[in-house]
Write an enzyme that holds these catalytic residues in place. Structure first.
Site, PDB file in Angstrom:
ATOM      1  N   MET A   1      25.389 -21.055 -15.025  1.00  0.00           N
ATOM      2  CA  MET A   1      25.048 -22.341 -14.457  1.00  0.00           C
ATOM      3  C   MET A   1      23.962 -22.162 -13.398  1.00  0.00           C
ATOM      4  O   MET A   1      24.174 -22.465 -12.232  1.00  0.00           O
ATOM      5  CB  MET A   1      26.276 -22.981 -13.830  1.00  0.00           C
ATOM      6  CG  MET A   1      27.422 -23.185 -14.759  1.00  0.00           C
ATOM      7  SD  MET A   1      27.221 -24.718 -15.616  1.00  0.00           S
ATOM      8  CE  MET A   1      28.831 -24.904 -16.298  1.00  0.00           C
ATOM      9  N   PRO A   2      22.814 -21.675 -13.763  1.00  0.00           N
ATOM     10  CA  PRO A   2      21.755 -21.494 -12.771  1.00  0.00           C
ATOM     11  C   PRO A   2      21.192 -22.826 -12.270  1.00  0.00           C
ATOM     12  O   PRO A   2      20.990 -23.759 -13.048  1.00  0.00           O
ATOM     13  CB  PRO A   2      20.671 -20.735 -13.532  1.00  0.00           C
ATOM     14  CG  PRO A   2      21.325 -20.208 -14.751  1.00  0.00           C
ATOM     15  CD  PRO A   2      22.448 -21.125 -15.057  1.00  0.00           C
ATOM     16  N   HIS A   3      20.963 -22.862 -10.979  1.00  0.00           N
ATOM     17  CA  HIS A   3      20.267 -23.989 -10.361  1.00  0.00           C
ATOM     18  C   HIS A   3      19.134 -23.418  -9.520  1.00  0.00           C
ATOM     19  O   HIS A   3      19.352 -22.510  -8.711  1.00  0.00           O
ATOM     20  CB  HIS A   3      21.186 -24.814  -9.462  1.00  0.00           C
ATOM     21  CG  HIS A   3      20.440 -25.859  -8.694  1.00  0.00           C
ATOM     22  ND1 HIS A   3      19.915 -26.979  -9.303  1.00  0.00           N
ATOM     23  CD2 HIS A   3      20.094 -25.933  -7.387  1.00  0.00           C
ATOM     24  CE1 HIS A   3      19.286 -27.702  -8.378  1.00  0.00           C
ATOM     25  NE2 HIS A   3      19.376 -27.084  -7.215  1.00  0.00           N
TER      26      HIS A   3
END
Length: 75
Positions: A1-3
């Protein structure tokens, strides 16, 4: 879940959209993230505010976390 949160000076909405697409592709290709799980936000910063709002708190203040260090020092 990269942001990814990008702080940037003086770019158009079109340039920001291209950047978000490129960053998403880079994350998918480099770490195998699912594109649907990637989010990118872009925050406009005035050039005159860069040192106080970005360089000091986010760059100098987190030097040990930078995987790409700047080639400039405005201090």
């Amino acid at each position: 879940m990269p942001h990814i949160h990008v702080k940037i000076v003086g770019k158009t909405d079109e340039e920001k959209a291209k950047l978000a697409e490129a960053l998403t592709a880079a994350i998918v290709n480099s770490i195998g993230a699912n594109e649907a799980n990637v989010t990118v936000s872009i925050e406009d910063i005035e050039k005159a505010d860069w040192v106080e709002k970005v360089y000091k708190p986010d760059i100098a203040g987190h030097w040990d976390q930078l995987y790409k260090k700047p080639g400039y020092n405005p201090l």
